[in-house]
Motif scaffolding. Sequence first.
Motif, short mmCIF file in Angstrom:
data_model
loop_
_atom_site.label_atom_id
_atom_site.label_comp_id
_atom_site.label_asym_id
_atom_site.label_seq_id
_atom_site.Cartn_x
_atom_site.Cartn_y
_atom_site.Cartn_z
N LEU A 204 -17.82 19.10 37.55
CA LEU A 204 -19.05 18.35 38.38
C LEU A 204 -19.12 16.92 37.97
O LEU A 204 -19.58 16.21 38.75
CB LEU A 204 -20.27 19.35 37.98
N GLN A 205 -18.82 16.70 36.64
CA GLN A 205 -18.86 15.45 36.23
C GLN A 205 -17.83 14.43 37.09
O GLN A 205 -18.33 13.21 37.62
CB GLN A 205 -18.87 15.10 34.82
N HIS A 206 -16.77 15.03 37.38
CA HIS A 206 -15.86 14.30 38.05
C HIS A 206 -16.04 14.11 39.41
O HIS A 206 -15.97 12.92 40.10
CB HIS A 206 -14.34 14.98 37.85
N ILE A 207 -16.58 15.13 40.16
CA ILE A 207 -17.13 15.00 41.47
C ILE A 207 -18.24 14.24 41.48
O ILE A 207 -18.04 13.06 42.56
CB ILE A 207 -17.52 16.51 42.04
N CYS A 208 -19.13 13.95 40.65
CA CYS A 208 -20.36 12.97 40.51
C CYS A 208 -19.65 11.58 40.53
O CYS A 208 -20.00 10.52 41.09
CB CYS A 208 -21.27 13.29 39.42
N VAL A 247 -24.16 3.83 29.53
CA VAL A 247 -23.42 5.20 29.37
C VAL A 247 -23.29 5.46 28.12
O VAL A 247 -23.49 6.57 27.50
CB VAL A 247 -22.30 4.99 30.29
N CYS A 248 -23.04 4.33 27.29
CA CYS A 248 -22.89 4.55 25.56
C CYS A 248 -24.02 5.16 25.13
O CYS A 248 -23.84 5.94 24.07
CB CYS A 248 -22.72 3.18 24.89
N LEU A 249 -25.27 5.08 25.73
CA LEU A 249 -26.51 5.50 25.04
C LEU A 249 -26.79 6.71 25.65
O LEU A 249 -28.05 7.08 25.41
CB LEU A 249 -27.44 4.23 25.43
N MET A 255 -27.98 12.79 32.07
CA MET A 255 -28.09 11.40 31.96
C MET A 255 -26.63 10.76 32.16
O MET A 255 -26.38 9.59 32.73
CB MET A 255 -28.58 10.96 30.74
N PHE A 256 -25.89 11.41 31.36
CA PHE A 256 -24.47 10.85 31.62
C PHE A 256 -23.79 10.86 33.19
O PHE A 256 -23.09 9.98 33.45
CB PHE A 256 -23.50 11.60 30.79
N LEU A 257 -24.05 11.94 33.63
CA LEU A 257 -23.56 12.15 35.13
C LEU A 257 -23.94 11.07 36.03
O LEU A 257 -23.57 10.56 36.58
CB LEU A 257 -24.01 13.51 35.61
N LEU A 258 -25.45 10.87 35.97
CA LEU A 258 -26.12 10.13 36.72
C LEU A 258 -25.53 8.34 36.42
O LEU A 258 -25.56 7.93 37.39
CB LEU A 258 -27.87 9.90 36.46
N LEU A 259 -25.41 8.14 35.40
CA LEU A 259 -25.16 6.74 34.86
C LEU A 259 -23.73 6.39 35.36
O LEU A 259 -23.10 5.37 35.73
CB LEU A 259 -25.20 6.52 33.27
N ARG A 260 -22.72 7.53 34.95
CA ARG A 260 -21.37 7.40 35.48
C ARG A 260 -21.29 7.16 37.06
O ARG A 260 -20.42 6.60 37.53
CB ARG A 260 -20.60 8.69 35.09
N LEU A 261 -22.27 7.84 37.91
CA LEU A 261 -22.23 7.86 39.26
C LEU A 261 -22.58 6.33 39.51
O LEU A 261 -21.91 5.75 40.41
CB LEU A 261 -23.23 8.83 39.62
N CYS A 262 -23.46 5.88 38.90
CA CYS A 262 -24.17 4.53 39.37
C CYS A 262 -22.81 3.46 38.91
O CYS A 262 -22.52 2.33 39.72
CB CYS A 262 -25.39 4.20 38.60
#
Length: 673
Positions: A204-208, A247-249, A255-262
């Motif tokens: 799911l993280q990769h898809i996001c 993303v580091c924070l 939160m990691f998923l949303l920031l990586r998407l942005c």
Amino acid sequence: MDQRGALPAAWCLSRGRPEETLPVDAGSCQAPPPAARASTCWSSVRSCLVFNMSAEGPRLLTDYETRILPRAGGYGRYNRAAVAFSWFPSFAVTLNLFTDLFYTLIPDSYHCKPDPTLLPPALLPGNLSRQDYLNLTVPWVNGSGLSRCQLYKYPANASDLSGNCPRETVSCTRGWEYSSAAGLHTNFVTEWNLVCSDYWKIPLQHICFMTGWIVGYVFLGTICDWLGRRRCFLLSISLSGVFGMAVCLSSSAVMFLLLRLCQGTMLAGMFVSAYVSRLELCDPPHRLMVAMVGGFFAVSAELLLPGVAVLCRDWPILQAVATVPLILLLPYWCCASLFPESPRWLLATDQIPEAKISLQEFAVRNGVCRQDEMFPGETLMSEIDLLYSEDCQPRFYSVLELRRTRVIWKNCLILSFTLFIGTGIQYCFTRNLHLHSSNFYFTYFLRVITGVLACVFVCLSVNHFGRRGMLLLSAIITGLSSLLLLALTQYLRGGLVLVLSVVGLLFSQALAMLSTFFASEVMPTVVRGGCLGLVLAAGCVGMAASSLMELQNNGGYFLHHVIFASFAVLSVLCIMLLPESKRKSLPDSLKEGESQRRPPLFLSRPDRDHLPLLCTQPPKSEYNPDNYSRLVSATRKMLTKDSLPYRIAAPAVAPLLSDNGAQKNETRREVLS
């Protein structure tokens, strides 16, 4: 006399204004007075220009590669420097893209942490060795070692802990113990224990992440056509650096998923704006080289990434290091010469004052003389002033204009389809590499090496054999390799399976590279960013398809392989409908994009339809209607001659036939003919 009056009416006649010819008195065979002649012809020229600008704008009167670019210095030192600075974003974007492989890598071995509360109170774990303690608390699964998701739970009054003791299995209660992931001690998986029942969050993280790239390609590609290449690029690098540091924070998986998407959205905007800009700054002979050097920068980032991961050890540090190249690109804000706006896009969108300033900047930095002191009208700026009216308003386009086109939409759809296949089918080949060796670095570096070979293959073949031919060859070999692996894997030896997988991976990467490059060449300048964004978004959908299979624990892998193998065969027929862009100018307007036609697959014989008796040599003329400044020079030379073409002297000897006899003879000749 005004020199503008010497312009021949034939020039306007060739531009589609047959009614604006010079008036000549047939009875006296004398030309009109010079003043009237000058006024008539100049008004016809102005009418001719207005007529040609009314339909599609003045873009139809300018050929950027042959008329504008050479007079601004061509592919000079300033263009080369700007193109070189556009390669560094490719390195930064690729570095951040492939960190996802290390973030989501599941360690080779892991198991539940032993829970002493699940053992009988009378048992003292301190009296047992480490291995005995694990054997007592963690179930053993034949063929795979210790169980990854279960623990033994003993009754409270149990005294015999041998295999005959009644016990039950429960899920992990205190987390997991992991071996080190490739290059990292901790990553996205080990930080939030995304295994067993939470395994679905990894694909799911990769898809996001890929969804962010899709949104960025579509949205920021259109912004690239609205606001310009430079503004889109600066917006993307600023926000990508901000999201990269955020993303580091990250404090949770969500939160990691949303920031990586942005961050993926902004990285996509960086890539498409830099890719389009570098192609618009060079001439046709250098386009392939410029694009492929950017590919080599991307491959170098992939080669360096494992070493950087080993040095960083933890994923927040790796993320911070990968964000540093994005921050180093911020000086592009301050120095416009590092990433200038494309003058081609400015002209195509009728931003004439900005285009003139940009072209003057390019001409000065390329060391080109901008003005001729003797004939100041014969300059690039004066020609632009003549072709473009002062009240010309900028006009911007979006990908929604494709619904009114037929050829451009067809080309965009076909190249999106081929890029979707090229990226999606790579999962089928890399999975066979995993079956050959479970070592992460073996698969990773083999894929990178095939990427290097694909770049070399494209560089050596595409300029010689053409874009369409090499795209067709790549699709054929990719489809054949996939079909052979699909049908004969169980009958082939491991070495042959490895060879077919490597060949298929090589040509699928070549198919993806060439589809991207081909799309940037056949799409018009006014919608190049948006159309290329649609094509690249289709490629991201293909990359996300592998994660959809992992969501189902690879339950649909066979169907996935069958579908992409069938698509690869089908793409062979679609590629035949594409035009050829080798050594051709980039289309600027929608009309130029629609005028691209499919060439024949096989060239006809050179002697076919060659009739030398009917070939006529066109008369040489001093006039060049494609260049107005040269036309003025030729007209000036013509006026200095003693005999002018429109001065017809009276005959010195009376004609043999009278006017009535000549008229009757002419009537008789017309009847006989």
